[in-house]
Write a protein that holds these residues in place. Structure first.
Motif, mmCIF file in Angstrom:
data_model
loop_
_atom_site.group_PDB
_atom_site.id
_atom_site.type_symbol
_atom_site.label_atom_id
_atom_site.label_comp_id
_atom_site.label_asym_id
_atom_site.label_seq_id
_atom_site.Cartn_x
_atom_site.Cartn_y
_atom_site.Cartn_z
ATOM 1 N N SER A 10 -76.987 1.599 2.314
ATOM 2 C CA SER A 10 -76.604 2.920 1.801
ATOM 3 C C SER A 10 -75.924 3.755 2.873
ATOM 4 C CB SER A 10 -77.843 3.649 1.272
ATOM 5 O OG SER A 10 -77.505 4.956 0.860
ATOM 6 N N SER A 11 -76.497 3.777 4.088
ATOM 7 C CA SER A 11 -75.939 4.598 5.165
ATOM 8 C C SER A 11 -74.600 4.063 5.660
ATOM 9 C CB SER A 11 -76.930 4.684 6.328
ATOM 10 O OG SER A 11 -77.198 3.384 6.854
ATOM 11 N N ALA A 12 -74.363 2.755 5.459
ATOM 12 C CA ALA A 12 -73.119 2.147 5.935
ATOM 13 C C ALA A 12 -71.978 2.301 4.946
ATOM 14 C CB ALA A 12 -73.341 0.666 6.239
ATOM 15 N N HIS A 13 -72.300 2.538 3.648
ATOM 16 C CA HIS A 13 -71.250 2.522 2.630
ATOM 17 C C HIS A 13 -71.177 3.774 1.757
ATOM 18 C CE1 HIS A 13 -70.360 -1.674 3.553
ATOM 19 N NE2 HIS A 13 -71.672 -1.893 3.574
ATOM 20 N N PHE A 14 -72.131 4.684 1.916
ATOM 21 C CA PHE A 14 -72.114 5.940 1.161
ATOM 22 C C PHE A 14 -72.348 7.095 2.131
ATOM 23 C CE2 PHE A 14 -73.340 2.687 -1.854
ATOM 24 C CZ PHE A 14 -72.645 3.011 -3.012
ATOM 25 N N TYR A 15 -71.373 7.984 2.254
ATOM 26 C CA TYR A 15 -71.467 9.105 3.189
ATOM 27 C C TYR A 15 -71.378 10.413 2.405
ATOM 28 C CZ TYR A 15 -69.654 5.182 5.936
ATOM 29 O OH TYR A 15 -69.433 3.941 6.474
ATOM 30 N N ALA A 16 -72.454 11.184 2.391
ATOM 31 C CA ALA A 16 -72.479 12.439 1.627
ATOM 32 C C ALA A 16 -72.015 13.598 2.493
ATOM 33 C CB ALA A 16 -73.898 12.701 1.123
ATOM 34 N N LYS A 44 -69.349 24.966 -4.170
ATOM 35 C CA LYS A 44 -69.656 23.874 -3.251
ATOM 36 C C LYS A 44 -70.296 22.732 -4.041
ATOM 37 C CE LYS A 44 -71.344 24.960 0.739
ATOM 38 N NZ LYS A 44 -72.290 25.366 1.817
ATOM 39 N N SER A 45 -69.859 21.521 -3.741
ATOM 40 C CA SER A 45 -70.405 20.354 -4.427
ATOM 41 C C SER A 45 -70.607 19.220 -3.428
ATOM 42 C CB SER A 45 -69.466 19.887 -5.541
ATOM 43 O OG SER A 45 -69.904 18.675 -6.114
ATOM 44 N N LYS A 46 -71.629 18.425 -3.681
ATOM 45 C CA LYS A 46 -71.835 17.229 -2.856
ATOM 46 C C LYS A 46 -70.794 16.190 -3.256
ATOM 47 C CE LYS A 46 -75.979 15.579 -2.034
ATOM 48 N NZ LYS A 46 -77.278 14.858 -2.244
ATOM 49 N N ILE A 47 -70.156 15.607 -2.259
ATOM 50 C CA ILE A 47 -69.166 14.553 -2.477
ATOM 51 C C ILE A 47 -69.584 13.350 -1.642
ATOM 52 C CG2 ILE A 47 -66.740 13.887 -2.240
ATOM 53 C CD1 ILE A 47 -67.034 16.051 -4.261
ATOM 54 N N PHE A 48 -69.420 12.156 -2.179
ATOM 55 C CA PHE A 48 -69.693 10.934 -1.419
ATOM 56 C C PHE A 48 -68.385 10.250 -1.057
ATOM 57 C CE2 PHE A 48 -73.939 11.367 -3.175
ATOM 58 C CZ PHE A 48 -74.753 10.840 -2.182
ATOM 59 N N ARG A 49 -68.263 9.889 0.213
ATOM 60 C CA ARG A 49 -67.196 8.980 0.628
ATOM 61 C C ARG A 49 -67.770 7.568 0.543
ATOM 62 N NH1 ARG A 49 -66.323 13.112 4.620
ATOM 63 N NH2 ARG A 49 -67.500 11.912 6.153
ATOM 64 N N ILE A 50 -67.027 6.656 -0.058
ATOM 65 C CA ILE A 50 -67.578 5.343 -0.393
ATOM 66 C C ILE A 50 -66.617 4.234 0.034
ATOM 67 C CG2 ILE A 50 -68.479 3.922 -2.293
ATOM 68 C CD1 ILE A 50 -68.785 6.567 -3.898
ATOM 69 N N THR A 51 -67.156 3.192 0.656
ATOM 70 C CA THR A 51 -66.337 2.054 1.057
ATOM 71 C C THR A 51 -66.070 1.147 -0.146
ATOM 72 O OG1 THR A 51 -68.214 0.613 1.564
ATOM 73 C CG2 THR A 51 -67.447 2.087 3.327
ATOM 74 N N LYS A 52 -65.219 0.135 0.064
ATOM 75 C CA LYS A 52 -64.921 -0.814 -1.022
ATOM 76 C C LYS A 52 -66.187 -1.534 -1.470
ATOM 77 C CE LYS A 52 -62.067 -4.823 -2.215
ATOM 78 N NZ LYS A 52 -61.067 -5.812 -1.754
ATOM 79 N N ASP A 53 -67.031 -1.960 -0.505
ATOM 80 C CA ASP A 53 -68.275 -2.645 -0.875
ATOM 81 C C ASP A 53 -69.198 -1.714 -1.646
ATOM 82 O OD1 ASP A 53 -67.391 -4.918 0.334
ATOM 83 O OD2 ASP A 53 -68.596 -4.703 2.150
ATOM 84 N N GLY A 54 -69.266 -0.451 -1.220
ATOM 85 C CA GLY A 54 -70.095 0.517 -1.926
ATOM 86 C C GLY A 54 -69.573 0.761 -3.336
ATOM 87 N N PHE A 55 -68.232 0.841 -3.460
ATOM 88 C CA PHE A 55 -67.624 1.042 -4.774
ATOM 89 C C PHE A 55 -67.978 -0.100 -5.722
ATOM 90 C CE2 PHE A 55 -64.107 -0.514 -7.394
ATOM 91 C CZ PHE A 55 -63.990 0.522 -8.307
ATOM 92 N N MET A 56 -67.849 -1.345 -5.239
ATOM 93 C CA MET A 56 -68.100 -2.506 -6.100
ATOM 94 C C MET A 56 -69.558 -2.557 -6.547
ATOM 95 S SD MET A 56 -65.687 -5.394 -4.275
ATOM 96 C CE MET A 56 -65.930 -6.588 -5.581
ATOM 97 N N LEU A 57 -70.473 -2.173 -5.659
ATOM 98 C CA LEU A 57 -71.881 -2.129 -6.042
ATOM 99 C C LEU A 57 -72.129 -1.023 -7.070
ATOM 100 C CD1 LEU A 57 -74.776 -3.241 -5.435
ATOM 101 C CD2 LEU A 57 -74.993 -1.354 -3.818
ATOM 102 N N LEU A 58 -71.493 0.135 -6.858
ATOM 103 C CA LEU A 58 -71.703 1.281 -7.747
ATOM 104 C C LEU A 58 -71.226 1.008 -9.166
ATOM 105 C CD1 LEU A 58 -72.396 4.306 -8.225
ATOM 106 C CD2 LEU A 58 -70.069 4.823 -7.427
ATOM 107 N N VAL A 59 -70.025 0.413 -9.308
ATOM 108 C CA VAL A 59 -69.431 0.259 -10.639
ATOM 109 C C VAL A 59 -69.817 -1.059 -11.302
ATOM 110 C CG1 VAL A 59 -67.487 1.703 -9.956
ATOM 111 C CG2 VAL A 59 -67.274 -0.787 -9.794
ATOM 112 N N MET A 60 -70.676 -1.822 -10.628
ATOM 113 C CA MET A 60 -71.087 -3.110 -11.187
ATOM 114 C C MET A 60 -71.656 -2.957 -12.603
ATOM 115 S SD MET A 60 -73.680 -5.881 -9.445
ATOM 116 C CE MET A 60 -72.779 -5.796 -7.899
#
Length: 262
Positions: free
Chosen positions: A54-60, A74-90
């Protein structure tokens, strides 16, 4: 007429590079899948994944966003890597979701190629700059070697050394007839070449004002003290052969002996 998928026509809108790593955001994912951003946040926060992944692929982080009516909050936004994206949208299902997932993966690949192209271009520019710097340095090196001011200064230094040797020989009655003088220009070139490999400097201070005085010395330079026979003999040993030096000493001894007999 088919409308081009914005993920493929403008992938940079959804994916960017940060510190050499491709990332997307929770806002971009919500836009691509036509979902509410709060639903994407809820999905991210419900992921049951190890903390190290989580800490390596999702940055709030917090970001100011525009909501209905032009209002901002103000809103929380996550920066997400390709691996994080693929896990999220699985778990996103359906024909439309599959098409978006494939387009998103293709967009990541397109951006990766573009990033590699830019890096290659930057490397080529850097290499060219280094070559230009090297070329300029080589030219400056040659200019330094040929600079009249430096060459004249080095030649004057050689002449001073030879003159001191000559003065010592005359003072002590040593014949200079067999002494082949050093080629002053070649000696000056040698000093300049030495300076290019390792410049030495002498720093002194004025005894009254303590003003610093800086003088460049060639490597291996030694102080000349005409009043010190050992120093002058060392200089003579460097500029004449041992055979000539021995002959000079023998001539001096013979002259001294002749003077004693008289």
């Amino acid at each position: 007429m088919t409308t081009p998928n914005p993920l493929l026509s403008t992938p940079e809108h959804f994916i960017s590079s940060q510190n050499g790593k491709l990332i997307t955001t929770s806002m971009a994912i919500a836009e691509a899948f036509t979902k509410e951003h709060k639903d994407i946040l809820r999905k991210i926060e419900s992921l049951d994944i190890p903390i190290d992944f989580s800490s390596a692929h999702f940055y709030a982080h917090d970001q100011i966003i525009t909501v209905g009516g032009g209002a901002k909050r103000k809103s929380k936004i996550f920066r997400i890597t390709k691996d994080g994206f693929m896990l999220l949208v699985m778990g996103f299902t359906g024909k439309k979701a599959m098409a978006v997932k494939i387009a998103y993966i293709n967009a990541f690949n397109m951006m990766a190629k573009e990033l590699a192209r830019q890096q290659s271009q930057a490397d080529q520019v850097k290499q060219k700059q280094l070559q230009e710097i090297s070329s300029r340095a080589a030219k400056e090196h040659e200019l330094f070697r040929a600079a009249p001011a430096y060459r004249l200064e080095a030649r004057d230094y050689v002449c001073e050394v030879l003159e001191d040797c000559r003065a010592f020989a005359v003072e002590h009655g040593i014949s200079m007839a067999d002494w082949e003088p050093v080629d002053r220009d070649k000696a000056a070139s040698g000093i300049l070449a030495d300076m290019l490999h390792g410049i030495r400097a002498e720093l002194t201070f004025n005894s009254m004002t303590l003003e610093p005085q800086f003088k460049i010395l060639p490597p291996g330079a030694m102080y000349i003290m005409p009043t010190d026979p050992d120093c002058m003999m060392a200089i003579a040993d460097r500029v004449v052969s041992k055979e000539v030096l021995a002959a000079m000493l023998q001539a001096g001894i013979a002259r001294l002996a002749a003077g004693a007999k008289a």
